[in-house]
Design a protein around this motif. Structure first.
Motif, short mmCIF file in Angstrom:
data_model
loop_
_atom_site.label_atom_id
_atom_site.label_comp_id
_atom_site.label_asym_id
_atom_site.label_seq_id
_atom_site.Cartn_x
_atom_site.Cartn_y
_atom_site.Cartn_z
N SER A 112 10.67 3.63 7.29
CA SER A 112 10.31 2.20 7.19
C SER A 112 10.38 1.76 5.74
O SER A 112 9.90 2.48 4.85
N ASP A 113 10.94 0.61 5.47
CA ASP A 113 11.01 0.16 4.07
C ASP A 113 9.79 -0.66 3.67
O ASP A 113 9.69 -1.13 2.55
N LYS A 114 8.85 -0.83 4.61
CA LYS A 114 7.66 -1.61 4.25
C LYS A 114 6.36 -0.80 4.33
O LYS A 114 5.28 -1.34 4.15
N LEU A 115 6.50 0.49 4.60
CA LEU A 115 5.30 1.33 4.62
C LEU A 115 5.35 2.31 3.46
O LEU A 115 6.41 2.83 3.11
N ALA A 116 4.19 2.56 2.86
CA ALA A 116 4.14 3.51 1.74
C ALA A 116 2.80 4.24 1.73
O ALA A 116 1.80 3.74 2.26
N PHE A 117 2.82 5.43 1.11
CA PHE A 117 1.58 6.16 0.82
C PHE A 117 1.22 5.86 -0.63
O PHE A 117 2.11 5.82 -1.48
N VAL A 118 -0.06 5.71 -0.91
CA VAL A 118 -0.52 5.52 -2.29
C VAL A 118 -1.70 6.44 -2.52
O VAL A 118 -2.59 6.52 -1.66
N GLU A 119 -1.72 7.10 -3.67
CA GLU A 119 -2.90 7.92 -4.01
C GLU A 119 -3.46 7.42 -5.34
O GLU A 119 -2.74 7.37 -6.33
N ILE A 120 -4.73 7.06 -5.33
CA ILE A 120 -5.39 6.64 -6.57
C ILE A 120 -6.63 7.50 -6.75
O ILE A 120 -7.12 8.12 -5.81
N SER A 121 -7.13 7.52 -7.99
CA SER A 121 -8.34 8.32 -8.20
C SER A 121 -9.38 7.51 -8.95
O SER A 121 -10.07 8.00 -9.83
N GLU A 122 -9.46 6.25 -8.64
CA GLU A 122 -10.55 5.40 -9.13
C GLU A 122 -10.80 4.35 -8.06
O GLU A 122 -10.09 4.33 -7.04
N GLY A 123 -11.79 3.52 -8.26
CA GLY A 123 -12.15 2.63 -7.15
C GLY A 123 -12.54 1.23 -7.58
O GLY A 123 -13.65 0.79 -7.34
N LYS A 124 -11.61 0.55 -8.21
CA LYS A 124 -11.88 -0.85 -8.60
C LYS A 124 -11.81 -1.74 -7.35
O LYS A 124 -11.11 -1.42 -6.38
N PHE A 125 -12.43 -2.90 -7.48
CA PHE A 125 -12.46 -3.88 -6.39
C PHE A 125 -11.03 -4.25 -5.98
O PHE A 125 -10.21 -4.62 -6.83
N HIS A 126 -10.72 -4.17 -4.70
CA HIS A 126 -9.39 -4.51 -4.16
C HIS A 126 -8.25 -3.80 -4.92
O HIS A 126 -7.17 -4.38 -5.10
N GLN A 127 -8.51 -2.60 -5.38
CA GLN A 127 -7.56 -2.00 -6.34
C GLN A 127 -6.13 -1.88 -5.82
O GLN A 127 -5.19 -2.26 -6.49
N VAL A 128 -5.98 -1.32 -4.62
CA VAL A 128 -4.62 -1.07 -4.13
C VAL A 128 -3.89 -2.40 -3.91
O VAL A 128 -2.73 -2.57 -4.31
N LYS A 129 -4.60 -3.36 -3.35
CA LYS A 129 -3.96 -4.67 -3.13
C LYS A 129 -3.53 -5.29 -4.46
O LYS A 129 -2.43 -5.83 -4.59
N ARG A 130 -4.40 -5.18 -5.45
CA ARG A 130 -4.08 -5.78 -6.76
C ARG A 130 -2.96 -5.02 -7.45
O ARG A 130 -2.16 -5.61 -8.19
N MET A 131 -2.87 -3.72 -7.23
CA MET A 131 -1.78 -2.95 -7.85
C MET A 131 -0.43 -3.42 -7.31
O MET A 131 0.53 -3.62 -8.04
N PHE A 132 -0.38 -3.63 -5.99
CA PHE A 132 0.90 -4.10 -5.42
C PHE A 132 1.18 -5.55 -5.82
O PHE A 132 2.33 -5.92 -6.03
N ASN A 133 0.12 -6.35 -5.97
CA ASN A 133 0.35 -7.73 -6.45
C ASN A 133 1.00 -7.69 -7.83
O ASN A 133 1.88 -8.49 -8.14
N SER A 134 0.56 -6.75 -8.65
CA SER A 134 1.09 -6.66 -10.02
C SER A 134 2.58 -6.31 -10.06
O SER A 134 3.23 -6.56 -11.06
N VAL A 135 3.08 -5.69 -8.99
CA VAL A 135 4.53 -5.37 -8.99
C VAL A 135 5.28 -6.35 -8.09
O VAL A 135 6.41 -6.09 -7.66
N GLY A 136 4.64 -7.48 -7.78
CA GLY A 136 5.32 -8.55 -7.05
C GLY A 136 5.37 -8.35 -5.55
O GLY A 136 6.16 -8.99 -4.85
N ASN A 137 4.52 -7.47 -5.03
CA ASN A 137 4.49 -7.27 -3.58
C ASN A 137 3.11 -7.67 -3.07
O ASN A 137 2.26 -8.14 -3.84
N CYS A 138 2.87 -7.46 -1.80
CA CYS A 138 1.58 -7.86 -1.23
C CYS A 138 1.24 -6.89 -0.09
O CYS A 138 2.11 -6.56 0.73
#
Ligand code: URA
Length: 237
Positions: free
Chosen positions: A175-201
């Motif tokens: 699938s070109d719209k599914l991904a795995f992400v691994e982070i090791s911190e826990g900021k508010f809405h972090q994963v969503k905001r990370m993808f917003n920063s690269v122009g995705n949602c």
């Protein structure tokens, strides 16, 4: 009084296997409340029995650890003012005083959420500076791009200027719209905001692992299972 088989009690709290426990018992190296016990199927009191193996007391489980497969629509909070609390999903037999969610999955997020009455463990997971690894599957609004790997590895800059710790991201093969992400911190809405920063949602987010605890496939959405202290060693240490 909750009764439990002696071999199960020991194997759940130590590294001994059932067969090792059987051998130790046959040699009189296990005692319960001061008396040697040779039969592993003896039922003991889960909360009260004093079990000693080879001179070492076996710790009874002091705190409760629950893994919930969180459904969308529930809030990761003890307070229900923004929607039903995840605590409502804890079955009566697992409820104890002082339980609270040790993690912040958004109301619309799903997946692995730990619920505990162990304040220290919860603090380790909740602290923004905690380095507890968490793995998510995300459904993106736009196609995944291979450049994300380097961008995530070098530290995504969020909209408030915060530079994230290095994170890992990997596309699904089918699938070109599914991904795995691994982070090791826990900021508010972090994963969503990370993808917003690269122009995705992020359209959907499901956590599949926290602190090395993997959400079992058999744990249906909305269901809870009890974990043992030793299942959480990655978080405790
Ligand atoms: N990151 C998010 O953006 N949302 C979650 O629920 C968890 C991590």
């Amino acid at each position: 009084m909750a009764l439990i088989r002696l071999d199960r009690y020991i194997s759940e709290r130590t590294e001994y296997t059932r067969s090792q426990i059987k051998q130790l018992a046959s040699k009189g190296r296990i005692s319960v409340n001061g008396a040697a016990v040779r039969k592993c199927d003896l039922k003991i009191d889960d909360g009260q029995a004093e079990v000693i193996v080879d001179g070492n007391p076996v710790k009874s489980q002091k705190f409760r650890y629950i893994l919930l497969n969180k459904p969308a629509g529930y809030v990761s909070s003890t307070d229900s003012s923004d929607g039903p609390s995840v605590l409502e999903l804890v079955p009566p037999e697992l409820r104890t005083k002082g339980l609270f969610p040790a993690g912040r999955l958004d109301k619309d997020s799903t997946g692995a959420l730990l619920i505990t009455d162990d304040g220290e463990l919860a603090h380790r997971i909740l602290s923004p500076r905690s380095h507890v690894p968490k793995i998510y599957i995300v459904k993106l609004a736009k196609s995944y791009q291979s450049k994300y790997v380097d961008l995530f590895r070098s530290g995504i800059v969020l909209n408030d200027g915060y530079v994230c710790m290095p994170a890992r991201v990997r596309a699904f093969e089918n699938s070109d719209k599914l991904a795995f992400v691994e982070i090791s911190e826990g900021k508010f809405h972090q994963v969503k905001r990370m993808f917003n920063s690269v122009g995705n949602c992020v359209e959907k987010l499901m956590r599949i692992s926290v602190g090395g605890v993997i959400l079992p496939e058999k744990l249906a959405v909305g269901q809870c299972m009890e974990l043992l202290h030793k299942d959480l060693t990655l978080i405790h240490n």
